[in-house]
Write a protein that holds these residues in place. Structure first.
Motif, PDB file in Angstrom:
ATOM      1  N   LYS A  60       0.832  -1.207   0.000  1.00 24.53           N
ATOM      2  CA  LYS A  60       0.000   0.000   0.000  1.00 24.53           C
ATOM      3  C   LYS A  60       0.862   1.250   0.000  1.00 24.53           C
ATOM      4  O   LYS A  60       0.576   2.219  -0.711  1.00 24.53           O
ATOM      5  N   GLU A  63       2.134   1.876  -3.304  1.00 24.97           N
ATOM      6  CA  GLU A  63       1.056   1.991  -4.286  1.00 24.97           C
ATOM      7  C   GLU A  63       1.091   0.854  -5.293  1.00 24.97           C
ATOM      8  O   GLU A  63       1.022   1.052  -6.516  1.00 24.97           O
ATOM      9  N   THR A  64       1.228  -0.368  -4.766  1.00 24.04           N
ATOM     10  CA  THR A  64       1.269  -1.531  -5.636  1.00 24.04           C
ATOM     11  C   THR A  64       0.658  -2.718  -4.905  1.00 24.04           C
ATOM     12  O   THR A  64       0.097  -2.576  -3.817  1.00 24.04           O
TER      13      THR A  64
END
Length: 314
Positions: A60, A63-64
């Protein structure tokens, strides 16, 4: 033409030092997919914090996805996420123990830095590059490279830009102890020299990125003619490495302000010194004689200094 055998690159050992994990991550950055690179950057920004996160929390933050974090673990030679957390915790503890009040790794020069700040950041990053490169340097591959250079009929070194200066340093050192060595910094001259190489010769190419065409092409040409090829690069998965029999890696990360090859040059020179000393040691007595002869030749050219006259007092 690509080499028939895959190049030997450093493999992570189970007992790798704490610094080696972060060094592998920095070295892997250029070859990672964008999503994996975000995981790497999150880890490098704060290894201690990352070591406390669950795999989903790290995903998180970067951002993946969890799957991408797992691919990142495998890309740096770790089998699973718990191994990454343990390695990061050890690396963070090591950095805290030896780091003191040193600058944050990778911090760039800013417009508001004092001259003292600049000195601190440069020295810190260069020391870090040396430590990381030493931790990741494959000693077995280094030994094979030393053997190849020591027994070579001739040695041709390829490099452009800042890498050319590193190549010139190796050329001067090898030539001084009696090895037939050449340095080529022009693409056409390098290709011409590579065309004359064959079995028993060595071609050594230096490129931080491993993608400089002026360096890659001569190494490819030397490989096609049967010469032993050595690559010195910061990117073990680069085109240069793929065309080399032996791959020696540095671990130096240039920040935007220092993109003019400062830290990378220091790391390259350290590996070059290891190569040279290894070669020199193979013929210790002959090397000592050669160094004495060449030192004497230069000393005779220095201007004799006469003792400073004492004022007569009148």
């Amino acid at each position: 033409m690509a080499r028939q055998e895959a190049p030997r690159t450093a493999q992570p050992a189970e007992d790798s030092s704490p610094a080696a994990t972060l060094a592998r991550i920095r070295a892997a950055l250029p070859s990672l997919a964008p999503s994996e690179r975000r995981v790497a950057e999150a880890v490098l920004t704060d290894p201690a914090q990352a070591s406390e996160l669950s795999i989903s929390a790290l995903g998180k933050q970067a951002e993946t996805s969890v799957a991408t974090v797992m691919r990142f673990c495998r890309a740096i030679g770790l089998g699973n996420y718990p191994q990454l957390r343990l390695a990061l915790a050890a690396a963070a503890a090591h950095e805290h123990a030896v780091g003191g009040e040193r600058p944050t790794p990778g911090t760039d020069i800013s417009a508001t830095d004092t001259l003292g700040d600049i000195v601190g950041k440069i020295i810190y990053n260069e020391v870090r590059a040396l430590e990381d490169s030493g931790a990741e340097l494959d000693i077995e591959v280094l030994g094979r490279a030393v053997d190849a250079l020591a027994g070579a009929r001739r040695i041709d070194i390829f490099g452009v830009g800042a890498s050319a200066f590193v190549g010139q340093d190796l050329h001067q050192k090898l030539h001084r102890i009696g090895h037939i060595a050449f340095i080529w910094t022009d693409r056409h001259a390098a290709l011409t020299a590579a065309a004359l190489l064959g079995p028993g010769d060595v071609a050594l190419a230096i490129s931080h990125s491993g993608e400089t065409e002026d360096t890659v092409e001569p190494l490819q040409a030397a490989a096609e003619r049967g010469a032993t090829t050595i690559a010195l690069t910061n990117v073990p998965r680069s085109t240069l490495a793929a065309n080399a029999d032996l791959v020696l890696t540095t671990c130096a990360r240039e920040t935007p302000f220092r993109s003019g090859a400062t830290v990378s040059r220091i790391a390259q020179l350290a590996v070059i010194d290891c190569l040279f000393v290894g070669v020199a040691q193979r013929s210790f007595d002959a090397t000592t004689v050669a160094l004495e002869k060449t030192y004497g030749a230069v000393q005779r050219r220095k201007r004799r200094q006469s003792p400073r006259q004492t004022p007569s007092g009148d």
